[in-house]
Write a protein that holds these residues in place. Structure first.
Motif, PDB file in Angstrom:
ATOM      1  N   UNK A  23       0.847  -1.196   0.000  1.00  0.00           N
ATOM      2  CA  UNK A  23       0.000   0.000   0.000  1.00  0.00           C
ATOM      3  C   UNK A  23       0.883   1.247   0.000  1.00  0.00           C
ATOM      4  N   UNK A  24       0.397   2.322  -0.617  1.00  0.00           N
ATOM      5  CA  UNK A  24       1.191   3.545  -0.676  1.00  0.00           C
ATOM      6  C   UNK A  24       0.291   4.768  -0.805  1.00  0.00           C
ATOM      7  N   UNK A  25       0.929   5.912  -0.945  1.00  0.00           N
ATOM      8  CA  UNK A  25       0.236   7.193  -1.114  1.00  0.00           C
ATOM      9  C   UNK A  25      -0.769   7.435   0.013  1.00  0.00           C
ATOM     10  N   UNK A  26      -0.230   7.651   1.185  1.00  0.00           N
ATOM     11  CA  UNK A  26      -1.084   7.841   2.343  1.00  0.00           C
ATOM     12  C   UNK A  26      -1.802   9.179   2.315  1.00  0.00           C
ATOM     13  N   UNK A  27      -3.025   9.130   2.773  1.00  0.00           N
ATOM     14  CA  UNK A  27      -3.802  10.350   3.004  1.00  0.00           C
ATOM     15  C   UNK A  27      -4.014  10.452   4.514  1.00  0.00           C
ATOM     16  N   UNK A  28      -4.215  11.655   4.986  1.00  0.00           N
ATOM     17  CA  UNK A  28      -4.376  11.875   6.421  1.00  0.00           C
ATOM     18  C   UNK A  28      -5.704  12.579   6.662  1.00  0.00           C
ATOM     19  N   UNK A  42      -4.134   5.271  -0.278  1.00  0.00           N
ATOM     20  CA  UNK A  42      -5.055   5.573  -1.369  1.00  0.00           C
ATOM     21  C   UNK A  42      -4.753   4.746  -2.613  1.00  0.00           C
ATOM     22  N   UNK A  43      -3.674   3.953  -2.580  1.00  0.00           N
ATOM     23  CA  UNK A  43      -3.385   3.066  -3.714  1.00  0.00           C
ATOM     24  C   UNK A  43      -2.743   1.780  -3.216  1.00  0.00           C
ATOM     25  N   UNK A  44      -2.899   0.734  -4.030  1.00  0.00           N
ATOM     26  CA  UNK A  44      -2.370  -0.586  -3.689  1.00  0.00           C
ATOM     27  C   UNK A  44      -1.506  -1.092  -4.831  1.00  0.00           C
ATOM     28  N   UNK A  45      -0.567  -1.931  -4.485  1.00  0.00           N
ATOM     29  CA  UNK A  45       0.294  -2.539  -5.490  1.00  0.00           C
ATOM     30  C   UNK A  45      -0.518  -3.496  -6.356  1.00  0.00           C
ATOM     31  N   UNK A  46      -0.157  -3.603  -7.630  1.00  0.00           N
ATOM     32  CA  UNK A  46      -0.849  -4.566  -8.488  1.00  0.00           C
ATOM     33  C   UNK A  46      -0.496  -6.002  -8.108  1.00  0.00           C
ATOM     34  N   UNK A  47       0.493  -6.186  -7.216  1.00  0.00           N
ATOM     35  CA  UNK A  47       0.812  -7.537  -6.727  1.00  0.00           C
ATOM     36  C   UNK A  47      -0.392  -8.141  -6.023  1.00  0.00           C
ATOM     37  N   UNK A  48      -1.194  -7.313  -5.373  1.00  0.00           N
ATOM     38  CA  UNK A  48      -2.377  -7.812  -4.669  1.00  0.00           C
ATOM     39  C   UNK A  48      -3.344  -8.433  -5.665  1.00  0.00           C
ATOM     40  N   UNK A  49      -3.622  -7.717  -6.755  1.00  0.00           N
ATOM     41  CA  UNK A  49      -4.557  -8.213  -7.759  1.00  0.00           C
ATOM     42  C   UNK A  49      -4.045  -9.463  -8.465  1.00  0.00           C
ATOM     43  N   UNK A  50      -2.729  -9.587  -8.581  1.00  0.00           N
ATOM     44  CA  UNK A  50      -2.129 -10.755  -9.236  1.00  0.00           C
ATOM     45  C   UNK A  50      -1.991 -11.939  -8.278  1.00  0.00           C
ATOM     46  N   UNK A  51      -2.336 -11.716  -7.010  1.00  0.00           N
ATOM     47  CA  UNK A  51      -2.225 -12.790  -6.025  1.00  0.00           C
ATOM     48  C   UNK A  51      -0.812 -12.989  -5.496  1.00  0.00           C
TER      49      UNK A  51
END
Length: 89
Positions: A23-28, A42-51
């Motif tokens: 996970x990245x691009x933190x919002x506060x 606010x965003x996730x790595x595409x590794x999550x979607x690829x399993x």
């Protein structure tokens, strides 16, 4: 951290990442009346979607340091690192 951990010259100290590396691009969000801030990715790595994301335990450290309220007062992790360095000299 993933690359550094694979080096024989590195000792990882602290607690597991708990998958936060995906996970990245933190919002506060600030709640001044309640006296705290809420951080969220606010965003996730595409590794999550690829399993192939890092599991919910994340990357485990070589030397585990249990989190305690003492961490709010001073840097317990760096103290442990300094102890380890001094014991190896």
């Amino acid at each position: 951290m993933i690359d550094a951990r694979s080096s024989s010259k590195v000792t990882v100290i602290g607690r597991a990442t708990r998958g936060v590396l995906d996970c990245s691009n933190q919002a506060i969000e600030t709640f001044e009346d309640e006296g705290y801030e809420f951080y969220y990715a606010t965003s996730r790595s595409d590794r999550i979607d690829k399993g192939t994301g890092i599991d919910f335990n994340g990357i485990k450290p070589d030397v585990y340091v249990l989190w305690t309220p003492e961490h709010l007062e001073h840097d317990v992790d760096i103290e442990k690192a300094l102890q380890l360095l001094q014991s190896r000299v």
